[in-house]
Design an enzyme around this catalytic site. Sequence first.
Site, PDB file in Angstrom:
ATOM      1  N   HIS A  24       0.837  -1.200   0.000  1.00  0.00           N
ATOM      2  CA  HIS A  24       0.000   0.000   0.000  1.00  0.00           C
ATOM      3  C   HIS A  24       0.877   1.258   0.000  1.00  0.00           C
ATOM      4  CE1 HIS A  24      -4.030  -1.871   1.004  1.00  0.00           C
ATOM      5  NE2 HIS A  24      -3.181  -2.890   1.050  1.00  0.00           N
ATOM      6  N   ASP A 118      -5.678   5.954   1.936  1.00  0.00           N
ATOM      7  CA  ASP A 118      -5.842   4.564   1.533  1.00  0.00           C
ATOM      8  C   ASP A 118      -7.284   4.154   1.854  1.00  0.00           C
ATOM      9  OD1 ASP A 118      -3.800   1.917   1.126  1.00  0.00           O
ATOM     10  OD2 ASP A 118      -5.816   1.503   1.863  1.00  0.00           O
TER      11      ASP A 118
END
Length: 399
Positions: A24, A118
Amino acid sequence: IHGNDQSTAIRRRIILFPLPVQGHINPMLQLANILHTQGFTITIIHTQHNFPNHLNYPHFTFKSISDRFFEVANQIPKGDASFFVKYLNRSCEEPFRDCLTGLLAEYDDGSVSCLISDALFYFTQAVADSLKLPRMVLRTTSLAGAIAYGALPFSSENGYFKLTKEDSNYEASVPEFPLMKVKDVVKMTTNPEGMGEFVTNMLNQMKASSGLIWNTFKELEEDALETICQDFSVPCFTLGPFHKYFPASSSSLIEQDRTVISWLDTQAPKSVIYISFGSVARITQSEFQEVAHALTNAGLPFLWVVRPGVVPGSEWLEPLPEMFLERVGDKGRIVKWAPQQDVLAHPATGCFWTHCGWNSTLESICEGVPMVCSPCFVDQPVNARYVSDVWKIGVFFGG
Ligand code: UDP
């Protein structure tokens, strides 16, 4: 840019908040670099756990928040991503709110255009709303992965999760997402209830956002893009593959062993099997030994990334079969972490035995390297099915 006079113009600032895992952090930092080249000023808020090396980003401002991850670091159950996600969504909320409030007070000239969070940090929507800051979301998996997450019923009530290899339906397709078999869905989580809760939260807060950014490209996922645009009535941007603009090496949390490149230089074109199961997946000792036996039997040169901790309870190479290293000799290299993009781009690399994390899948697709897919959990089984059954650029391997 505000105003007509470029010299006094205020550069628009974007605040980004990555989830602290390699798969990520890489795309979020790559996106930050892309936005920077478009004239945006970048501030990254990151947790104390797993943050990128600031020295590789002198053009960004970094702010660190406490996450108290150390309290649970040794308690993460195997195959349960929801534990980590739910914990961080709770532990980061207050420090993140304080940090963002402070930043908005510091940049009080109205120059902050949005937050990009995110998707797994779903708590950030409420924080951004309360501060009247638009929130965009980066979803770091494929569009198809997001559709599967929305379609599949994650709950312990769901019979799929009770089935085992011995059941005749284990190999059957699931009606909610027919590309996948029951055994693929079972692999996605060891805690269906927890997964269901985090997926619902994530999808709801993606729908409440000001827009979604995906690290994929239209040509690869045209049909899925249409479905996503219908399902999420917010603007969708497919800006990937990010790594083609900026490599992931500068955001690597583990030092990449670059000596593998000179070793690859000595190998014949398309002869080497590259093996890596990414930064989070864990495999059992017997699965690890199966990989070793398969490599011995294949008799081909190989480069194997064995991340310390990939086999719980082992430091590094202790579970290798006896005499393995002597038997393979110069034919094989084992390292703790590799410069993966360069390995995949190397002419000697012929095949990638992968867990099908989305970054790895995309990196392999872009270099035209065929895959052997052994997915472990979360979205990996979906990606693996697309690689093997839809795009037909790899084979599915593993029960
Ligand atoms: N990676 C790397 N060196 C390695 C293995 C992986 O630099 O030895 C990078 C890889 O290029 C990718 C990321 O780590 O960008 C892994 O992300 P992915 O989504 O594939 O898997 P995850 O780690 O999230 O399971």
